[in-house]
Every structure is written in structure tokens, then in C-alpha cells.
Design an enzyme around this catalytic site. Structure first.
Site, mmCIF file in Angstrom:
data_model
loop_
_atom_site.group_PDB
_atom_site.id
_atom_site.type_symbol
_atom_site.label_atom_id
_atom_site.label_comp_id
_atom_site.label_asym_id
_atom_site.label_seq_id
_atom_site.Cartn_x
_atom_site.Cartn_y
_atom_site.Cartn_z
ATOM 1 N N HIS A 1 50.587 45.697 33.565
ATOM 2 C CA HIS A 1 49.743 45.767 32.370
ATOM 3 C C HIS A 1 50.220 46.789 31.347
ATOM 4 O O HIS A 1 49.701 46.827 30.224
ATOM 5 C CB HIS A 1 48.294 46.039 32.757
ATOM 6 C CG HIS A 1 47.309 45.320 31.904
ATOM 7 N ND1 HIS A 1 46.007 45.097 32.276
ATOM 8 C CD2 HIS A 1 47.427 44.751 30.668
ATOM 9 C CE1 HIS A 1 45.366 44.439 31.324
ATOM 10 N NE2 HIS A 1 46.219 44.228 30.334
ATOM 11 N N ASP B 1 39.545 42.432 32.880
ATOM 12 C CA ASP B 1 40.242 43.269 33.848
ATOM 13 C C ASP B 1 39.224 43.907 34.778
ATOM 14 O O ASP B 1 38.123 44.269 34.359
ATOM 15 C CB ASP B 1 41.012 44.369 33.094
ATOM 16 C CG ASP B 1 42.114 45.013 33.910
ATOM 17 O OD1 ASP B 1 42.014 45.044 35.154
ATOM 18 O OD2 ASP B 1 43.081 45.514 33.302
ATOM 19 N N HIS C 1 39.846 46.774 35.948
ATOM 20 C CA HIS C 1 40.039 48.189 35.645
ATOM 21 C C HIS C 1 39.950 48.421 34.135
ATOM 22 O O HIS C 1 40.222 47.517 33.338
ATOM 23 C CB HIS C 1 41.408 48.653 36.146
ATOM 24 C CG HIS C 1 41.674 48.307 37.576
ATOM 25 N ND1 HIS C 1 42.222 47.089 37.964
ATOM 26 C CD2 HIS C 1 41.454 49.000 38.724
ATOM 27 C CE1 HIS C 1 42.332 47.062 39.284
ATOM 28 N NE2 HIS C 1 41.870 48.215 39.773
ATOM 29 N N ASP D 1 41.790 50.749 32.418
ATOM 30 C CA ASP D 1 43.105 51.100 31.864
ATOM 31 C C ASP D 1 42.998 52.156 30.770
ATOM 32 O O ASP D 1 43.685 52.089 29.749
ATOM 33 C CB ASP D 1 43.819 49.844 31.340
ATOM 34 C CG ASP D 1 44.145 48.860 32.436
ATOM 35 O OD1 ASP D 1 44.113 49.262 33.614
ATOM 36 O OD2 ASP D 1 44.411 47.685 32.134
ATOM 37 N N HIS E 1 50.533 51.397 34.223
ATOM 38 C CA HIS E 1 49.709 50.195 34.066
ATOM 39 C C HIS E 1 48.213 50.522 34.063
ATOM 40 O O HIS E 1 47.402 49.652 33.754
ATOM 41 C CB HIS E 1 50.041 49.140 35.131
ATOM 42 C CG HIS E 1 49.584 49.438 36.515
ATOM 43 N ND1 HIS E 1 49.541 48.470 37.496
ATOM 44 C CD2 HIS E 1 49.164 50.580 37.121
ATOM 45 C CE1 HIS E 1 49.113 48.998 38.633
ATOM 46 N NE2 HIS E 1 48.871 50.269 38.424
ATOM 47 N N ASP F 1 44.180 40.312 32.891
ATOM 48 C CA ASP F 1 44.765 40.821 34.131
ATOM 49 C C ASP F 1 44.266 39.937 35.266
ATOM 50 O O ASP F 1 43.053 39.763 35.437
ATOM 51 C CB ASP F 1 44.321 42.266 34.334
ATOM 52 C CG ASP F 1 45.044 42.961 35.468
ATOM 53 O OD1 ASP F 1 45.258 42.336 36.524
ATOM 54 O OD2 ASP F 1 45.383 44.152 35.324
ATOM 55 N N ASP G 1 43.915 40.476 38.249
ATOM 56 C CA ASP G 1 43.020 41.100 39.220
ATOM 57 C C ASP G 1 41.566 41.101 38.760
ATOM 58 O O ASP G 1 40.681 41.596 39.462
ATOM 59 C CB ASP G 1 43.493 42.505 39.600
ATOM 60 C CG ASP G 1 43.331 43.554 38.502
ATOM 61 O OD1 ASP G 1 42.505 43.393 37.593
ATOM 62 O OD2 ASP G 1 44.048 44.578 38.579
ATOM 63 N N GLU H 1 50.152 41.032 35.725
ATOM 64 C CA GLU H 1 49.904 41.482 37.100
ATOM 65 C C GLU H 1 49.940 40.368 38.143
ATOM 66 O O GLU H 1 49.302 40.475 39.194
ATOM 67 C CB GLU H 1 48.585 42.259 37.192
ATOM 68 C CG GLU H 1 48.541 43.522 36.341
ATOM 69 C CD GLU H 1 49.365 44.692 36.888
ATOM 70 O OE1 GLU H 1 49.899 44.575 38.011
ATOM 71 O OE2 GLU H 1 49.478 45.717 36.180
#
Length: 306
Positions: free
Chosen positions: A104, A126, A128, A130, A143, A229, A231, A278
Site C-alpha cells: 500500500h 482498508d 487499517h 495507514d 505500507h 486494500d 485485507d 496487497e
């Protein structure tokens, strides 16, 4: 999508803590990206991949930040600068950039190019946030920093290669968060970005949340960037990611989110750029995560059941 889609690969794993995500662009292509886009009625032009030296050939600490930790900072800066040029050139040529990661960290390049001559918003799908910086990152993995970098947060201020000057924090929306470091919380609250956690998705439903996110991201800007992303999905749906977090969105919710984006784009022409990041084929099962990325890209660009 009426414009031709220009596919740009960024095979980078400098920013990740697990090797293999640099093979993500190849895995997504192998999973049938061209066929999925063709079935969606999209004309695609594949520009190939940026040339990226392997991590084994580089010292992650050759260039270090003034404070804190950030691995492969010099290499990440170089890739993001070149990616920004590719994205900006695609837009200037009246094409639509579809960027394939890689980790990312490449989002700083995509956003930098998309925001070069425009005011833009962004939707960040996402697990997360970030929002770490070298000073706050517990790992030094870049990332986990791209949104902070693009917005010029804290020690990323006045970092040309990372910053996206046309990106407005009030038009940035993070959707479906479920893993945020303690060090990121204050920066997020002070930044002016909007956040929706997975609890918000559970309470209100994905379509309502994405509609609200689109209203915020598109308010008074020239267009938006969508960063996806893999994930963000639950690991049962997308096992081939480096930082899986349980409790993510389902297969159907992910498609619904991007179909909602596509519907708004068809009506108002809001999309300026799109990226999928990712995908790690080493951790995947039968290229399942890469295949899902191709299907989601088609949904974002207008593919429908009927």
C-alpha cells in the site's frame, strides 16, 4: 467507464513486512483481469510494470528519516515519484489509471499523480488506517503510512514525493476500519478525515455507508481516488494478504461497495483513479485473492449482473 483504462503495475514490497506482495500485479493479471474488464465493456491498455529493483538488492536503512523508523525510504520515494508521473500522464491522455500493487505504500504515488493538477477526494477501503509516520510507526513498514504521507501529516510535511497537494483531508473517507494503532488515533482525529469502522458497517449496512462516503469525498472536488486494500475483506474471503484481520467485509459486501461507486461514477463521472493493493500470491490459496481483485475491479468499472 467510457474512457480507456490504463493498467499500471507497481510490483513493490518495500513497504511490507512479509515478502511476496511484489508479485501481486502478475497474479492479478494471471487471474484474468483483461477478460473481466472486457466483460464489463471496458477497453483496457496494459502499460506493464514499473521497473523496481528487488528488495534483496537494497539496504533498507540506506536513507533514514530524521526521527523514527521507515524502511526502504529511498526506494519507496523513487517508485512513488515515477508512479505519480505515470498516473498523471494517463489522466492527461484522457485515460483512466488502474494501478495494481504491490504493497500500500504505492498509494502515495497514485494519489500524487491523481492530485497533481486537481482537487481530489479519496475513499480508503482498508482494515487499517495507514496513518502512521516514521515517528509513530512501531515497525517502520511504509505500507502503514501512505495516507499520512499523502496528506503531509507531521514528519511527512513538505515531503514532495509523498505528498498529494490537491488531496483535501475533509474529502478523505476511511471505510471499514478494524485495526488502528494507538499511535494513529490522535492524528486521525486532528486531521479532518472521516472514518467509518466495521461497527458502523454492521449497524448501517455497506450501501448506506458508501453512499455517505461518496457524498463526503466528492464535495467540491474535481474527482476522487479509490484505494482498495484486499485485507479489507475478511481473511476467509481473501486469504492472500500480508496483514489479515478477522471481521472484515464479505464477498457480497465488497462487490456492493464498488457497485455503489460505479453507479455514482456513471451518473456524475467522479472517478479519477483506482488501485488494488496487497495481493500476496505466496500466502494465497489457488490465486483466490487475485481472482477476487479482478472481479472487484470490474464491479468498480461498471460490470453488472444485468
Amino acid at each position: 467507464m467510457t474512457k480507456p483504462v490504463q493498467i499500471i503495475g507497481a510490483p513493490v514490497d518495500y513497504g511490507a513486512n512479509r515478502r511476496g506482495v511484489d508479485m501481486g500485479p502478475s497474479a492479478i493479471r494471471y487471474a484474468g483481469l483483461a477478460e473481466e474488464l472486457a466483460n464489463a465493456g471496458v477497453t483496457a491498455i496494459d502499460s506493464g510494470d514499473l521497473t523496481v529493483p528487488r528488495a534483496e538488492e537494497r539496504d533498507p536503512e540506506t536513507e533514514e528519516p530524521r526521527e523514527g523508523k521507515a524502511k526502504f525510504l529511498r526506494e519507496t520515494a523513487d517508485v512513488c515519484s515515477r508512479l505519480a508521473d505515470e498516473v498523471a500522464d494517463a489522466i492527461d491522455d484522457d485515460a483512466f489509471p488502474l494501478v495494481l500493487g504491490g504493497d500500500h505504500s504505492i498509494a502515495m504515488g497514485t494519489l500524487g499523480g491523481a492530485a497533481r493538477d486537481a482537487e481530489i477526494g479519496a475513499i480508503w477501503f482498508d482494515a487499517h488506517s495507514d496513518f502512521n509516520t516514521p515517528k509513530t510507526s512501531p515497525s517502520g513498514n511504509v505500507h502503514g503510512m501512505p495516507l499520512a504521507g499523502a496528506l503531509g501529516i507531521d514528519d511527512f510535511a513538505d515531503t514532495d514525493w509523498a505528498n498529494a497537494p490537491g488531496l483535501r483531508a475533509e474529502n478523505v473517507v476511511l471505510v471499514g476500519l478494524r485495526s488502528v494503532d494507538d499511535t494513529e488515533v490522535d492524528a486521525i482525529r486532528e486531521s479532518g478525515v472521516t472514518t467509518y469502522t466495521m461497527s458502523d458497517v454492521d449497524e448501517h449496512g455497506i450501501t448506506e455507508i458508501v453512499e455517505e462516503a461518496l457524498d463526503i469525498a466528492t464535495d467540491g472536488v474535481d474527482g476522487i481516488h479509490v484505494s482498495f486494500d484486499m485485507d479489507w475483506l475478511d481473511p476467509k474471503e481473501a486469504p492472500g494478504v500480508g496483514t489479515p484481520v478477522r471481521g472484515g467485509v464479505s464477498y457480497r459486501e465488497a462487490h456492493s461497495a464498488l457497485e455503489t461507486v460505479a453507479t455514482r461514477n456513471e451518473a456524475d463521472g467522479i472517478l479519477r483513479s483506482l488501485e488494488f493493493v496487497e495481493v500476496n500470491p505466496i500466502l494465497d490459496e489457488h490465486n483466490e485473492t487475485a481472482t477476487l481483485a479482478t472481479e472487484l475491479a470490474a464491479s468498480a468499472l461498471g460490470k453488472r449482473i444485468l
